[in-house]
Design a protein around this motif. Sequence first.
Motif, PDB file in Angstrom:
ATOM      1  N   TYR A   1       1.389   0.053   0.641  1.00  0.00           N
ATOM      2  CA  TYR A   1       2.654  -0.676   0.673  1.00  0.00           C
ATOM      3  C   TYR A   1       2.635  -1.793  -0.375  1.00  0.00           C
ATOM      4  CZ  TYR A   1       7.089  -2.124   2.789  1.00  0.00           C
ATOM      5  OH  TYR A   1       8.414  -2.394   3.023  1.00  0.00           O
ATOM      6  N   GLU A   2       3.021  -1.451  -1.594  1.00  0.00           N
ATOM      7  CA  GLU A   2       3.199  -2.439  -2.664  1.00  0.00           C
ATOM      8  C   GLU A   2       1.947  -3.268  -2.906  1.00  0.00           C
ATOM      9  OE1 GLU A   2       6.747  -4.559  -1.554  1.00  0.00           O
ATOM     10  OE2 GLU A   2       8.008  -2.786  -1.768  1.00  0.00           O
TER      11      GLU A   2
ATOM     12  N   GLU B   1       5.188  -8.144 -11.882  1.00  0.00           N
ATOM     13  CA  GLU B   1       6.645  -8.249 -11.860  1.00  0.00           C
ATOM     14  C   GLU B   1       7.294  -7.053 -11.170  1.00  0.00           C
ATOM     15  OE1 GLU B   1       5.539  -6.854 -16.108  1.00  0.00           O
ATOM     16  OE2 GLU B   1       4.695  -8.056 -14.474  1.00  0.00           O
ATOM     17  N   HIS B   2       6.518  -6.001 -10.917  1.00  0.00           N
ATOM     18  CA  HIS B   2       7.032  -4.820 -10.218  1.00  0.00           C
ATOM     19  C   HIS B   2       6.293  -4.611  -8.897  1.00  0.00           C
ATOM     20  CE1 HIS B   2       8.146  -3.741 -14.504  1.00  0.00           C
ATOM     21  NE2 HIS B   2       9.314  -3.701 -13.870  1.00  0.00           N
ATOM     22  N   ASP B   3       5.978  -5.719  -8.225  1.00  0.00           N
ATOM     23  CA  ASP B   3       5.257  -5.613  -6.958  1.00  0.00           C
ATOM     24  C   ASP B   3       5.990  -4.775  -5.918  1.00  0.00           C
ATOM     25  OD1 ASP B   3       3.020  -6.934  -7.654  1.00  0.00           O
ATOM     26  OD2 ASP B   3       3.497  -8.816  -6.654  1.00  0.00           O
ATOM     27  N   ASN B   4       7.305  -4.788  -5.959  1.00  0.00           N
ATOM     28  CA  ASN B   4       8.083  -4.015  -4.975  1.00  0.00           C
ATOM     29  C   ASN B   4       8.263  -2.587  -5.463  1.00  0.00           C
ATOM     30  OD1 ASN B   4       9.779  -4.844  -7.088  1.00  0.00           O
ATOM     31  ND2 ASN B   4      11.619  -4.774  -5.787  1.00  0.00           N
ATOM     32  N   ARG B   5       7.158  -1.953  -5.841  1.00  0.00           N
ATOM     33  CA  ARG B   5       7.214  -0.620  -6.455  1.00  0.00           C
ATOM     34  C   ARG B   5       7.414   0.492  -5.434  1.00  0.00           C
ATOM     35  NH1 ARG B   5       3.909  -0.625 -10.154  1.00  0.00           N
ATOM     36  NH2 ARG B   5       3.170  -2.793  -9.979  1.00  0.00           N
ATOM     37  N   GLY B   6       7.167   0.205  -4.154  1.00  0.00           N
ATOM     38  CA  GLY B   6       7.382   1.233  -3.138  1.00  0.00           C
ATOM     39  C   GLY B   6       6.188   1.396  -2.215  1.00  0.00           C
ATOM     40  N   HIS B   7       6.307   2.372  -1.318  1.00  0.00           N
ATOM     41  CA  HIS B   7       5.255   2.586  -0.337  1.00  0.00           C
ATOM     42  C   HIS B   7       5.259   4.019   0.156  1.00  0.00           C
ATOM     43  CE1 HIS B   7       8.760   1.811   2.267  1.00  0.00           C
ATOM     44  NE2 HIS B   7       8.106   2.462   3.211  1.00  0.00           N
TER      45      HIS B   7
ATOM     46  N   THR C   1      10.871   7.811  -1.083  1.00  0.00           N
ATOM     47  CA  THR C   1      11.932   7.835  -2.080  1.00  0.00           C
ATOM     48  C   THR C   1      13.176   7.176  -1.495  1.00  0.00           C
ATOM     49  OG1 THR C   1      12.700   9.972  -1.251  1.00  0.00           O
ATOM     50  CG2 THR C   1      11.031  10.008  -3.000  1.00  0.00           C
ATOM     51  N   ARG C   2      14.201   7.018  -2.313  1.00  0.00           N
ATOM     52  CA  ARG C   2      15.458   6.438  -1.812  1.00  0.00           C
ATOM     53  C   ARG C   2      16.045   7.276  -0.691  1.00  0.00           C
ATOM     54  NH1 ARG C   2      15.569   5.183  -7.312  1.00  0.00           N
ATOM     55  NH2 ARG C   2      15.902   2.951  -7.750  1.00  0.00           N
TER      56      ARG C   2
ATOM     57  N   HIS D   1       6.188   4.569  -7.923  1.00  0.00           N
ATOM     58  CA  HIS D   1       7.193   3.819  -8.692  1.00  0.00           C
ATOM     59  C   HIS D   1       8.581   4.181  -8.172  1.00  0.00           C
ATOM     60  CE1 HIS D   1       8.199   7.413 -11.240  1.00  0.00           C
ATOM     61  NE2 HIS D   1       6.950   7.709 -10.934  1.00  0.00           N
ATOM     62  N   GLU D   2       8.710   4.152  -6.854  1.00  0.00           N
ATOM     63  CA  GLU D   2       9.946   4.595  -6.208  1.00  0.00           C
ATOM     64  C   GLU D   2      11.014   3.511  -6.190  1.00  0.00           C
ATOM     65  OE1 GLU D   2       9.803   7.822  -5.449  1.00  0.00           O
ATOM     66  OE2 GLU D   2       7.729   7.662  -6.120  1.00  0.00           O
ATOM     67  N   GLN D   3      10.615   2.252  -6.323  1.00  0.00           N
ATOM     68  CA  GLN D   3      11.569   1.159  -6.191  1.00  0.00           C
ATOM     69  C   GLN D   3      11.333   0.108  -7.283  1.00  0.00           C
ATOM     70  OE1 GLN D   3      10.410   1.025  -1.673  1.00  0.00           O
ATOM     71  NE2 GLN D   3      12.294  -0.161  -1.899  1.00  0.00           N
ATOM     72  N   GLY D   4      12.274  -0.837  -7.379  1.00  0.00           N
ATOM     73  CA  GLY D   4      12.115  -2.003  -8.229  1.00  0.00           C
ATOM     74  C   GLY D   4      11.997  -1.725  -9.709  1.00  0.00           C
ATOM     75  N   ASN D   5      12.467  -0.562 -10.147  1.00  0.00           N
ATOM     76  CA  ASN D   5      12.360  -0.184 -11.565  1.00  0.00           C
ATOM     77  C   ASN D   5      10.927  -0.244 -12.076  1.00  0.00           C
ATOM     78  OD1 ASN D   5      15.213   0.204 -12.002  1.00  0.00           O
ATOM     79  ND2 ASN D   5      15.435  -2.032 -11.984  1.00  0.00           N
TER      80      ASN D   5
END
Length: 379
Positions: free
Chosen positions: A179-180, A144-150, A279-280, A204-208
């Motif tokens: 990449y995720e 559920e957090h596949d879009n965790r970052g890269h 990061t963002r 864990h930079e993205q997607g909570n």
Amino acid sequence: MRHLGVIAIVIVIMSCSCSSPAPQSSGSDESLIKVGVFDGHGGAQTCIWEAVEAIKIDKGMTVRLVTTSDIAGGCLDSLDAIIVPGGGGSRQYLNLGHENHERIRAFIANGGGAVGICAGAYLFSSTPGYASMALNGAQAIDIEHDNRGHGLAKFTLSDEGKTIFPELASRDTSFVVYYEGPVFVEAQDTITYTSFATMESDVHEQGNAPANMTNGKPFFIGNYFGKGRVFSSIAHPEATPGMRWMIPRMVRWTLDREFVAYGQNAVRPDLFEQEILFTRDRLRQESACYPTFLYGKPEDKIEALNWLESNVSWEAKRWVQGLLFDSSADVRVRAAEYVANSEFTRYLPDLRNAVRNEKDPAAREKMSASLSFLEGVLR
């Protein structure tokens, strides 16, 4: 876990032709390892390109694209190994269809090799509630957090991994682009895998996405499947300058073929010595480079290229191509350096034409040096 040593595998190659012609390569056709890269819905275009280009580093291999139609038509009978590249594993699953899943399973079970990269590793997994083929004994968790970052992730090799990648054996930590990719644990099935490397980065930079999920998990795994072997990579060596040679090495492992040395332009593990996660703030800075290439001054474009290269930008690989033909000679030179340093061999035709068309003698000399280096990656 079953230890994966060096065991001879007899590969029976049946005659069949694919719709995509195989490129020319050195050596007799019979001696070449024939690799197909899956080109279907769900595969990211750049991931497909980069897998193809990585295989070209190995002069003992020939590579072609393989479609769903090709597989249905029996094309696997003319291949030694198949690569499923990054993109979206469930879309690749749907695009292949059940009958082609079974054809791939039979291909491997009869002695063929398979490499799954990121989405391909997802596809090969045995993950409840996810469209997967149960080929590698791994289960993806926290999907559920596949879009965790890269970013550029760090990993360490196991003893088994050091035998496959001796070029990295003396390094405590190495780095490749992530990449995720899937977070793997052992699946509840009959297949067991050997872990060749461990992910050390906590992405864990993205997607909570939660912290402490990716670190400590398998990075590269391998297993037997019938008479064949499967290698799964959660990351993207094919997209990492200095590490792209790892992909043909993975193919050789799946076929129990002799490992060969690659040239110094291709093997550059010392190119990166630190983790770089997007990061963002990095994502915003990366995005700001795009309008700079459209509307910026030459010096601003060069500054943007410097930042993108030093941060191993994922997006820039599609932006830099046209800069080889920028109105500024300085930008053309820097773009040529970027293409060469990043090992974008896909753009060799562009760089050759840019050098041929260059009117500025000083710029032409510098661009020729970049071209020479890039051509050396494939020697």
